[in-house]
Design a protein around this motif. Sequence first.
Motif, PDB file in Angstrom:
ATOM      1  N   ALA A  80      22.550 -33.611  31.483  1.00  7.32           N
ATOM      2  CA  ALA A  80      21.681 -34.334  30.543  1.00  7.32           C
ATOM      3  C   ALA A  80      20.556 -35.057  31.264  1.00  7.32           C
ATOM      4  O   ALA A  80      20.766 -35.670  32.314  1.00  7.32           O
ATOM      5  N   SER A 133      18.131 -38.087  31.372  1.00  6.88           N
ATOM      6  CA  SER A 133      18.161 -39.477  30.903  1.00  6.88           C
ATOM      7  C   SER A 133      16.912 -40.211  31.382  1.00  6.88           C
ATOM      8  O   SER A 133      16.072 -39.639  32.078  1.00  6.88           O
ATOM      9  N   ALA A 146      14.749 -41.242  13.999  1.00  8.00           N
ATOM     10  CA  ALA A 146      15.215 -40.359  15.082  1.00  8.00           C
ATOM     11  C   ALA A 146      14.074 -39.545  15.664  1.00  8.00           C
ATOM     12  O   ALA A 146      13.203 -39.052  14.938  1.00  8.00           O
ATOM     13  N   THR A 186      13.398 -36.319  18.274  1.00  8.01           N
ATOM     14  CA  THR A 186      13.935 -35.161  18.991  1.00  8.01           C
ATOM     15  C   THR A 186      13.032 -34.881  20.187  1.00  8.01           C
ATOM     16  O   THR A 186      11.806 -34.821  20.056  1.00  8.01           O
ATOM     17  N   SER A 212      12.109 -32.459  23.579  1.00  3.51           N
ATOM     18  CA  SER A 212      12.171 -31.106  24.148  1.00  3.51           C
ATOM     19  C   SER A 212      11.224 -31.033  25.331  1.00  3.51           C
ATOM     20  O   SER A 212      10.443 -31.953  25.570  1.00  3.51           O
ATOM     21  N   VAL A 250      20.328 -30.591  29.215  1.00  4.87           N
ATOM     22  CA  VAL A 250      20.518 -31.207  27.906  1.00  4.87           C
ATOM     23  C   VAL A 250      19.382 -32.223  27.716  1.00  4.87           C
ATOM     24  O   VAL A 250      19.250 -33.174  28.514  1.00  4.87           O
ATOM     25  N   GLN A 251      18.563 -31.992  26.681  1.00  2.00           N
ATOM     26  CA  GLN A 251      17.421 -32.880  26.437  1.00  2.00           C
ATOM     27  C   GLN A 251      17.930 -34.284  26.067  1.00  2.00           C
ATOM     28  O   GLN A 251      19.047 -34.457  25.582  1.00  2.00           O
ATOM     29  N   THR A 297      18.893 -37.480  24.205  1.00  2.00           N
ATOM     30  CA  THR A 297      19.331 -37.636  22.815  1.00  2.00           C
ATOM     31  C   THR A 297      19.432 -39.133  22.477  1.00  2.00           C
ATOM     32  O   THR A 297      19.356 -40.000  23.356  1.00  2.00           O
ATOM     33  N   GLY A 298      19.612 -39.381  21.161  1.00  2.00           N
ATOM     34  CA  GLY A 298      19.783 -40.761  20.699  1.00  2.00           C
ATOM     35  C   GLY A 298      18.508 -41.596  20.716  1.00  2.00           C
ATOM     36  O   GLY A 298      18.557 -42.827  20.614  1.00  2.00           O
TER      37      GLY A 298
END
Length: 359
Positions: free
Chosen positions: A19, A21, A72, A74, A76, A91-92, A94-95
């Motif tokens: 991921a 971060s 939210a 998203t 990419s 993993v792009q 998230t949250g």
Amino acid sequence: YNVVQPTGLTANITAASLAVSGISASDKVYDATTAATLSGTASVAALGSDVVSVTGTGSGTFADKNVGTAKAVTVSGFGLSGADAGNYSVVQPTGLTANITAASLAVTGISANNKVYDATTAATLSGTASVAALGSDIVNVTGAGSGAFADKNVGTAKAVTVSGFGLSGADAGNYSVIQPAGVAANISARPLNVTYGGVNKTYDGTVAATVTTADDRLGSDVLAIARSAAFIDPNVGIAKPVSVSNVSLSGAAAGNYVLASTIGATSADINAVPTPPTPTPTPTPAPAPAPAPAPAVLESTLSDLSRSPPYALRVCCATDAVGIAEQCDPGTKTPNPLNALAIVGGGVMWPTDVGSDLR
């Protein structure tokens, strides 16, 4: 026996998820798109001593374009590189969330009209109100705008504050209305009409006159009106013309007015000086009656006559009850000139030196 390990066995090693971060989404003002701006530094934590790094430029997208909080996002666009990058699948981030706040949408096409001073701050607006929404957004102007000057006083290019306009339409919720700005207009001085009333006076040999004033000032405006006034001549007369000149204004509100005229006219009486009342004379008391003259002359006359006997003269000093004269000697009583003389003896001539009041 000798052990023989199983052979011919196979299995798969799939890439581990790695991921990204360190990335967050920034709040934005509504712009009619779903684009989100990312901030931070993207990083990954590979296993062990694996050499893996982040590549690419990430991009963010809101779920929709509309105004909202904690929306939210998203992400990419991030990838992996490095010697061990093949062992991982990226993993792009998230949250991620962010806010979209309403865009300001200014109302235009409105101006303020000049006006003559009316003791209020009210301003009249003109024009057609409109807005220019973003993209294909549907937004309309609603409401009736109103304007107000900063103060009521005369001035040029005075700022006018506009209020009362609103927004409607499918996308109106994404905007906050901005009332027309930069609106200005002039307030010009109000003509002040003054009328004059003449004050009657008593003749004083001059043409000086006093006049009262009335005017059409507004509300409780404080004004003082200075003026000069004069009769056409100083003589007594009824409804004599009075001219008014040198009229000027002062007072707190004087700057908001201009005299319609600095001269005027009226009339008044000049009355004659009243004649002083004639004083009532004080009655003079009647003089007291003069006392009866002394009998000095008569006594002297009688004395002279007494030297010629047998003649004798007596003066009647009184009468008795039946009017018969009583005799008395000269000098013993005050003679009464109203009584008659009586002659005793053979008669005698009336003396010429006896007073006429005794005859």
